[in-house]
Design a protein around this motif. Structure first.
Motif: not given
Length: 388
Positions: A3-10, A130-140, A149-154
Protein backbone atom coordinates in the motif's frame (compact mmCIF):
# COMPACT_ATOMS: atom_id res chain seq x y z
CA UNK A 1 4.39 -2.35 3.75
CA UNK A 2 1.82 -3.16 1.04
CA UNK A 3 0.00 0.00 0.00
CA UNK A 4 3.07 2.28 0.08
CA UNK A 5 3.57 3.68 -3.41
CA UNK A 6 6.32 5.79 -5.00
CA UNK A 7 5.28 6.55 -8.59
CA UNK A 8 4.23 10.22 -8.55
CA UNK A 9 3.26 10.22 -12.22
CA UNK A 10 1.04 7.19 -11.71
CA UNK A 11 -0.62 8.87 -8.74
CA UNK A 12 -1.26 12.05 -10.75
CA UNK A 13 -2.99 10.05 -13.45
CA UNK A 14 -5.62 8.89 -10.97
CA UNK A 15 -8.62 10.63 -9.43
CA UNK A 16 -8.81 10.05 -5.69
CA UNK A 17 -11.85 10.16 -3.48
CA UNK A 18 -9.79 11.60 -0.62
CA UNK A 19 -6.24 12.82 -0.11
CA UNK A 20 -5.23 12.90 3.54
CA UNK A 21 -2.16 15.03 4.25
CA UNK A 22 -0.39 13.80 7.37
CA UNK A 23 -0.04 10.29 8.82
CA UNK A 24 -0.57 11.10 12.49
CA UNK A 25 -3.45 9.80 14.64
CA UNK A 26 -6.14 12.10 13.19
CA UNK A 27 -5.11 11.55 9.57
CA UNK A 28 -4.70 7.77 9.81
CA UNK A 29 -7.94 7.19 11.73
CA UNK A 30 -9.90 9.30 9.24
CA UNK A 31 -8.21 7.67 6.22
CA UNK A 32 -8.89 4.18 7.55
CA UNK A 33 -12.56 4.87 8.21
CA UNK A 34 -13.03 6.38 4.73
CA UNK A 35 -11.18 3.51 3.02
CA UNK A 36 -13.30 0.96 4.88
CA UNK A 37 -16.31 2.35 3.00
CA UNK A 38 -14.69 1.44 -0.32
CA UNK A 39 -13.38 4.90 -1.20
CA UNK A 40 -9.99 5.48 -2.83
CA UNK A 41 -7.80 7.19 -0.24
CA UNK A 42 -4.23 8.49 -0.55
CA UNK A 43 -2.26 9.36 2.59
CA UNK A 44 0.60 11.78 1.93
CA UNK A 45 3.27 12.15 4.63
CA UNK A 46 6.29 14.46 4.43
CA UNK A 47 8.49 12.18 6.55
CA UNK A 48 9.69 8.65 5.99
CA UNK A 49 8.41 6.09 8.51
CA UNK A 50 9.14 5.18 11.18
CA UNK A 51 9.83 8.70 12.40
CA UNK A 52 10.25 10.40 15.75
CA UNK A 53 7.84 13.11 16.82
CA UNK A 54 7.75 15.39 19.86
CA UNK A 55 5.07 13.95 22.12
CA UNK A 56 4.82 12.81 25.71
CA UNK A 57 3.44 9.51 24.42
CA UNK A 58 0.71 9.40 27.05
CA UNK A 59 -2.51 7.98 25.68
CA UNK A 60 -5.31 8.80 28.11
CA UNK A 61 -8.26 6.56 28.93
CA UNK A 62 -10.22 8.56 26.37
CA UNK A 63 -7.65 7.71 23.70
CA UNK A 64 -7.64 4.04 24.70
CA UNK A 65 -11.45 3.97 24.43
CA UNK A 66 -11.29 5.50 20.94
CA UNK A 67 -8.74 2.94 19.77
CA UNK A 68 -10.97 0.16 21.10
CA UNK A 69 -13.97 1.67 19.34
CA UNK A 70 -12.08 1.50 16.04
CA UNK A 71 -10.81 -2.03 16.66
CA UNK A 72 -7.22 -0.75 16.86
CA UNK A 73 -6.38 -1.30 20.51
CA UNK A 74 -4.99 -4.83 20.16
CA UNK A 75 -2.73 -3.75 17.30
CA UNK A 76 -1.35 -0.94 19.48
CA UNK A 77 -0.90 -3.31 22.44
CA UNK A 78 1.36 -5.46 20.25
CA UNK A 79 3.91 -2.62 20.41
CA UNK A 80 4.35 -3.24 24.13
CA UNK A 81 3.03 0.06 25.55
CA UNK A 82 3.27 0.65 29.30
CA UNK A 83 0.11 0.97 31.40
CA UNK A 84 -0.36 4.33 33.16
CA UNK A 85 -2.65 4.90 36.15
CA UNK A 86 -1.00 7.75 38.04
CA UNK A 87 0.46 11.23 37.54
CA UNK A 88 3.17 12.37 39.98
CA UNK A 89 3.65 16.14 40.09
CA UNK A 90 7.07 17.30 41.26
CA UNK A 91 6.74 20.87 42.53
CA UNK A 92 9.21 23.33 44.07
CA UNK A 93 7.63 22.80 47.51
CA UNK A 94 6.59 19.17 47.40
CA UNK A 95 5.34 16.18 45.44
CA UNK A 96 1.72 15.21 44.74
CA UNK A 97 0.36 11.97 43.31
CA UNK A 98 -2.96 11.74 41.49
CA UNK A 99 -4.60 8.47 40.43
CA UNK A 100 -6.07 8.64 36.90
CA UNK A 101 -8.17 6.29 34.76
CA UNK A 102 -5.93 3.69 33.15
CA UNK A 103 -4.12 4.78 30.00
CA UNK A 104 -1.04 3.79 28.01
CA UNK A 105 2.40 5.21 27.33
CA UNK A 106 3.54 4.63 23.75
CA UNK A 107 5.86 6.66 21.53
CA UNK A 108 4.50 8.39 18.45
CA UNK A 109 7.09 6.46 16.42
CA UNK A 110 5.33 3.23 17.39
CA UNK A 111 1.73 4.47 17.50
CA UNK A 112 1.78 6.27 14.15
CA UNK A 113 3.45 3.30 12.44
CA UNK A 114 0.69 0.99 13.68
CA UNK A 115 -2.09 3.39 12.67
CA UNK A 116 -0.61 3.86 9.19
CA UNK A 117 -0.23 0.10 8.77
CA UNK A 118 -3.86 -0.45 9.74
CA UNK A 119 -5.08 2.30 7.40
CA UNK A 120 -3.19 0.68 4.53
CA UNK A 121 -4.56 -2.74 5.50
CA UNK A 122 -8.06 -1.25 5.18
CA UNK A 123 -7.41 -0.18 1.59
CA UNK A 124 -5.76 3.25 1.79
CA UNK A 125 -2.61 3.96 -0.22
CA UNK A 126 0.31 5.85 1.35
CA UNK A 127 2.99 8.07 -0.08
CA UNK A 128 5.91 8.79 2.28
CA UNK A 129 8.67 11.39 2.06
CA UNK A 130 6.51 13.65 -0.11
CA UNK A 131 5.38 17.21 0.64
CA UNK A 132 1.85 18.25 -0.25
CA UNK A 133 0.64 21.76 -1.06
CA UNK A 134 -3.11 22.31 -1.37
CA UNK A 135 -4.10 24.53 -4.29
CA UNK A 136 -6.13 27.68 -3.86
CA UNK A 137 -9.58 26.58 -5.04
CA UNK A 138 -11.57 23.53 -6.03
CA UNK A 139 -11.69 22.83 -9.77
CA UNK A 140 -14.26 20.75 -11.68
CA UNK A 141 -15.69 19.03 -8.61
CA UNK A 142 -12.27 18.29 -7.13
CA UNK A 143 -9.56 19.83 -5.04
CA UNK A 144 -6.02 19.83 -6.40
CA UNK A 145 -2.85 19.12 -4.45
CA UNK A 146 0.75 19.58 -5.59
CA UNK A 147 3.01 16.70 -4.55
CA UNK A 148 6.77 17.16 -4.43
CA UNK A 149 9.62 14.82 -3.54
CA UNK A 150 13.19 16.04 -3.22
CA UNK A 151 15.04 15.59 -6.48
CA UNK A 152 11.86 14.96 -8.51
CA UNK A 153 9.52 17.16 -10.50
CA UNK A 154 6.29 18.03 -8.71
CA UNK A 155 2.94 16.72 -9.93
CA UNK A 156 -0.63 17.90 -9.47
CA UNK A 157 -3.23 15.45 -8.16
CA UNK A 158 -6.99 15.80 -7.84
CA UNK A 159 -9.40 14.47 -5.20
CA UNK A 160 -13.05 14.87 -4.33
CA UNK A 161 -11.93 15.85 -0.85
CA UNK A 162 -8.69 16.89 0.86
CA UNK A 163 -8.11 16.47 4.61
CA UNK A 164 -5.22 18.56 5.97
CA UNK A 165 -3.99 16.73 9.08
CA UNK A 166 -0.35 17.76 8.91
CA UNK A 167 0.06 19.20 12.38
CA UNK A 168 1.08 22.55 13.85
CA UNK A 169 1.08 25.34 11.29
CA UNK A 170 -0.41 23.04 8.61
CA UNK A 171 2.36 23.66 6.02
CA UNK A 172 0.23 22.06 3.30
CA UNK A 173 -2.03 25.15 3.39
CA UNK A 174 0.74 27.73 2.90
CA UNK A 175 -0.93 29.06 -0.27
CA UNK A 176 -4.29 29.60 1.42
CA UNK A 177 -4.03 32.85 3.38
CA UNK A 178 -7.38 32.49 5.14
CA UNK A 179 -6.02 29.42 6.97
CA UNK A 180 -2.95 31.16 8.40
CA UNK A 181 -2.60 30.13 12.04
CA UNK A 182 -2.85 32.62 14.87
CA UNK A 183 -0.09 31.88 17.38
CA UNK A 184 -0.48 32.75 21.06
CA UNK A 185 2.19 35.28 22.08
CA UNK A 186 3.03 33.38 25.24
CA UNK A 187 3.12 30.01 23.51
CA UNK A 188 5.82 27.65 24.65
CA UNK A 189 8.00 25.44 22.45
CA UNK A 190 7.77 21.66 22.58
CA UNK A 191 10.99 19.64 23.05
CA UNK A 192 11.06 15.86 23.16
CA UNK A 193 12.97 12.61 22.83
CA UNK A 194 12.61 8.90 23.42
CA UNK A 195 15.79 7.77 25.13
CA UNK A 196 17.60 4.76 26.50
CA UNK A 197 18.03 5.67 30.17
CA UNK A 198 19.34 2.84 32.33
CA UNK A 199 19.32 4.74 35.63
CA UNK A 200 15.79 6.12 35.49
CA UNK A 201 14.13 5.11 38.75
CA UNK A 202 10.66 6.20 37.62
CA UNK A 203 7.67 3.98 38.41
CA UNK A 204 6.55 2.27 35.23
CA UNK A 205 2.85 2.96 35.76
CA UNK A 206 3.34 6.67 36.23
CA UNK A 207 3.72 9.97 34.39
CA UNK A 208 6.22 12.13 36.27
CA UNK A 209 5.60 15.86 35.73
CA UNK A 210 8.27 18.34 36.84
CA UNK A 211 6.66 21.79 36.95
CA UNK A 212 8.70 25.01 36.82
CA UNK A 213 7.71 28.61 36.17
CA UNK A 214 9.60 28.51 32.85
CA UNK A 215 8.03 25.27 31.66
CA UNK A 216 7.50 21.64 32.56
CA UNK A 217 8.91 18.24 31.71
CA UNK A 218 6.95 14.99 31.48
CA UNK A 219 8.63 11.59 31.84
CA UNK A 220 7.15 8.14 31.33
CA UNK A 221 8.33 4.68 30.37
CA UNK A 222 7.17 3.50 26.95
CA UNK A 223 7.65 0.42 24.74
CA UNK A 224 11.01 -1.30 24.61
CA UNK A 225 12.06 -0.22 28.10
CA UNK A 226 12.76 3.31 26.88
CA UNK A 227 11.90 6.65 28.46
CA UNK A 228 9.64 9.20 26.79
CA UNK A 229 10.64 12.78 27.60
CA UNK A 230 8.53 15.75 26.54
CA UNK A 231 8.72 19.36 27.67
CA UNK A 232 6.96 22.66 27.03
CA UNK A 233 9.50 25.44 27.56
CA UNK A 234 9.45 29.22 27.40
CA UNK A 235 11.11 30.49 24.23
CA UNK A 236 13.27 32.80 26.36
CA UNK A 237 14.61 29.84 28.35
CA UNK A 238 15.60 28.01 25.17
CA UNK A 239 17.27 31.15 23.81
CA UNK A 240 19.25 31.51 27.05
CA UNK A 241 20.54 27.91 27.00
CA UNK A 242 23.19 26.45 24.73
CA UNK A 243 21.05 23.41 23.87
CA UNK A 244 17.61 21.87 24.52
CA UNK A 245 19.29 19.45 26.93
CA UNK A 246 20.70 22.35 28.95
CA UNK A 247 17.21 23.87 29.18
CA UNK A 248 15.83 20.56 30.46
CA UNK A 249 18.67 20.39 33.01
CA UNK A 250 17.77 23.83 34.31
CA UNK A 251 14.21 22.72 35.03
CA UNK A 252 15.33 19.49 36.69
CA UNK A 253 18.16 21.04 38.75
CA UNK A 254 16.10 22.42 41.69
CA UNK A 255 14.64 18.98 42.46
CA UNK A 256 16.31 16.09 44.26
CA UNK A 257 15.14 13.51 41.75
CA UNK A 258 15.86 9.78 42.28
CA UNK A 259 17.21 9.34 38.74
CA UNK A 260 19.78 10.80 36.38
CA UNK A 261 19.37 11.76 32.72
CA UNK A 262 22.38 12.52 30.54
CA UNK A 263 20.63 15.17 28.46
CA UNK A 264 23.75 15.92 26.40
CA UNK A 265 23.74 12.42 24.89
CA UNK A 266 20.10 12.57 23.79
CA UNK A 267 18.94 13.62 20.31
CA UNK A 268 16.23 16.23 20.85
CA UNK A 269 13.55 17.33 18.41
CA UNK A 270 11.42 20.47 18.66
CA UNK A 271 8.12 21.95 17.53
CA UNK A 272 6.65 25.17 16.33
CA UNK A 273 5.00 27.32 19.04
CA UNK A 274 2.46 25.00 20.66
CA UNK A 275 -0.65 27.11 21.18
CA UNK A 276 -2.14 28.17 17.85
CA UNK A 277 -5.42 28.25 15.99
CA UNK A 278 -6.04 27.96 12.24
CA UNK A 279 -7.82 30.93 10.65
CA UNK A 280 -10.45 28.53 9.31
CA UNK A 281 -11.01 24.78 9.34
CA UNK A 282 -13.06 24.21 6.18
CA UNK A 283 -13.41 25.31 2.58
CA UNK A 284 -14.83 23.80 -0.59
CA UNK A 285 -13.77 20.13 -0.56
CA UNK A 286 -11.25 20.80 2.22
CA UNK A 287 -11.26 20.01 5.95
CA UNK A 288 -8.52 20.89 8.44
CA UNK A 289 -8.24 18.29 11.19
CA UNK A 290 -6.48 17.66 14.50
CA UNK A 291 -3.43 19.72 15.48
CA UNK A 292 -3.57 21.43 12.09
CA UNK A 293 -6.93 22.96 13.09
CA UNK A 294 -6.02 23.98 16.62
CA UNK A 295 -3.66 23.07 19.40
CA UNK A 296 -3.33 24.27 22.94
CA UNK A 297 -0.34 23.54 25.15
CA UNK A 298 -1.12 20.26 26.95
CA UNK A 299 0.01 19.36 30.46
CA UNK A 300 -0.71 15.66 30.91
CA UNK A 301 -1.02 14.04 27.50
CA UNK A 302 -4.32 15.23 26.02
CA UNK A 303 -2.87 15.57 22.52
CA UNK A 304 -3.06 12.04 21.09
CA UNK A 305 -6.60 11.44 22.36
CA UNK A 306 -7.70 14.73 20.82
CA UNK A 307 -6.17 13.73 17.49
CA UNK A 308 -7.99 10.40 17.55
CA UNK A 309 -11.23 12.17 18.43
CA UNK A 310 -10.85 14.61 15.53
CA UNK A 311 -10.15 11.81 13.05
CA UNK A 312 -13.17 9.94 14.33
CA UNK A 313 -15.43 12.99 14.05
CA UNK A 314 -14.39 14.07 10.55
CA UNK A 315 -14.76 10.61 8.95
CA UNK A 316 -18.58 10.53 8.49
CA UNK A 317 -18.60 14.15 7.30
CA UNK A 318 -15.83 13.33 4.84
CA UNK A 319 -17.68 10.29 3.51
CA UNK A 320 -20.76 12.45 2.91
CA UNK A 321 -18.57 15.05 1.16
CA UNK A 322 -17.11 12.42 -1.18
CA UNK A 323 -20.56 11.21 -2.12
CA UNK A 324 -21.88 14.73 -2.77
CA UNK A 325 -20.27 17.99 -1.73
CA UNK A 326 -22.38 20.57 0.08
CA UNK A 327 -21.33 23.78 1.83
CA UNK A 328 -23.44 22.52 4.73
CA UNK A 329 -20.71 19.96 5.43
CA UNK A 330 -18.11 22.71 5.81
CA UNK A 331 -20.41 24.41 8.32
CA UNK A 332 -20.88 21.11 10.16
CA UNK A 333 -17.11 20.68 10.51
CA UNK A 334 -16.65 24.25 11.73
CA UNK A 335 -19.37 23.69 14.33
CA UNK A 336 -17.71 20.50 15.61
CA UNK A 337 -14.38 22.29 15.99
CA UNK A 338 -15.95 25.19 17.87
CA UNK A 339 -17.56 22.79 20.33
CA UNK A 340 -14.33 20.82 20.69
CA UNK A 341 -12.35 23.99 21.37
CA UNK A 342 -14.82 25.14 24.03
CA UNK A 343 -14.72 21.77 25.77
CA UNK A 344 -11.01 21.07 25.52
CA UNK A 345 -9.09 24.30 25.04
CA UNK A 346 -10.53 26.31 27.89
CA UNK A 347 -9.65 23.64 30.44
CA UNK A 348 -6.14 23.19 29.00
CA UNK A 349 -5.53 26.95 29.02
CA UNK A 350 -6.60 27.26 32.65
CA UNK A 351 -4.32 24.38 33.68
CA UNK A 352 -1.28 25.46 31.66
CA UNK A 353 -1.60 29.12 32.67
CA UNK A 354 -1.75 28.02 36.31
CA UNK A 355 1.36 25.92 35.72
CA UNK A 356 3.30 29.12 34.99
CA UNK A 357 2.90 29.89 38.70
CA UNK A 358 3.92 26.62 40.40
CA UNK A 359 2.70 27.63 43.85
CA UNK A 360 -0.82 27.93 42.41
CA UNK A 361 -0.57 24.37 41.07
CA UNK A 362 0.90 23.23 44.38
CA UNK A 363 -2.03 24.73 46.32
CA UNK A 364 -4.57 23.31 43.87
CA UNK A 365 -3.06 19.83 44.04
CA UNK A 366 -3.08 19.91 47.83
CA UNK A 367 -6.83 20.57 47.68
CA UNK A 368 -7.38 17.92 45.01
CA UNK A 369 -5.47 15.28 46.98
CA UNK A 370 -7.17 16.18 50.25
CA UNK A 371 -10.73 16.06 48.88
CA UNK A 372 -11.32 12.64 47.30
CA UNK A 373 -14.39 13.51 45.18
CA UNK A 374 -12.58 16.55 43.78
CA UNK A 375 -9.52 14.43 43.02
CA UNK A 376 -11.61 11.87 41.14
CA UNK A 377 -13.35 14.61 39.14
CA UNK A 378 -10.05 16.23 38.14
CA UNK A 379 -8.55 12.85 37.20
CA UNK A 380 -11.54 11.99 35.01
CA UNK A 381 -11.29 15.37 33.32
CA UNK A 382 -7.58 14.99 32.62
CA UNK A 383 -7.54 11.36 31.51
CA UNK A 384 -11.04 9.92 31.41
CA UNK A 385 -13.31 9.22 28.42
CA UNK A 386 -15.16 12.41 27.49
CA UNK A 387 -17.26 12.09 24.39
CA UNK A 388 -16.09 11.10 20.93
Amino acid sequence: MIGIINDLDGIAAQMWDAIVVGAGPSGCVAARAIAQQGHRVLIVEAKQFPREKVCGGCLSARGVALLERHGLLEAVRECGPVAIDRVDFVMPHGHHSLAVPSGLSVSRRALDSVLLREAVASGAQSLLGVRATVCEASVDSCREVILARQGCESVKVGAKLVIAADGLGHPSLARLGRFTSRVCRSSRIGIGAVAEVSKAAIPKNCITMIVHRHGYVGLSHCEGGRLSIAAALDAALLADCKSPGAAIDRLLAPHALPFAIDTDSIYWTGTRPLTQLSGDVADARLFVVGDAASYVEPLTGEGMASGLAAGTAVAPIAIAAIQEWSDRLATEWRDWNRQDQRRRHRACRVITQAARTPWVVDLGLRMVCAISPLGRAVARHLHGPTGS
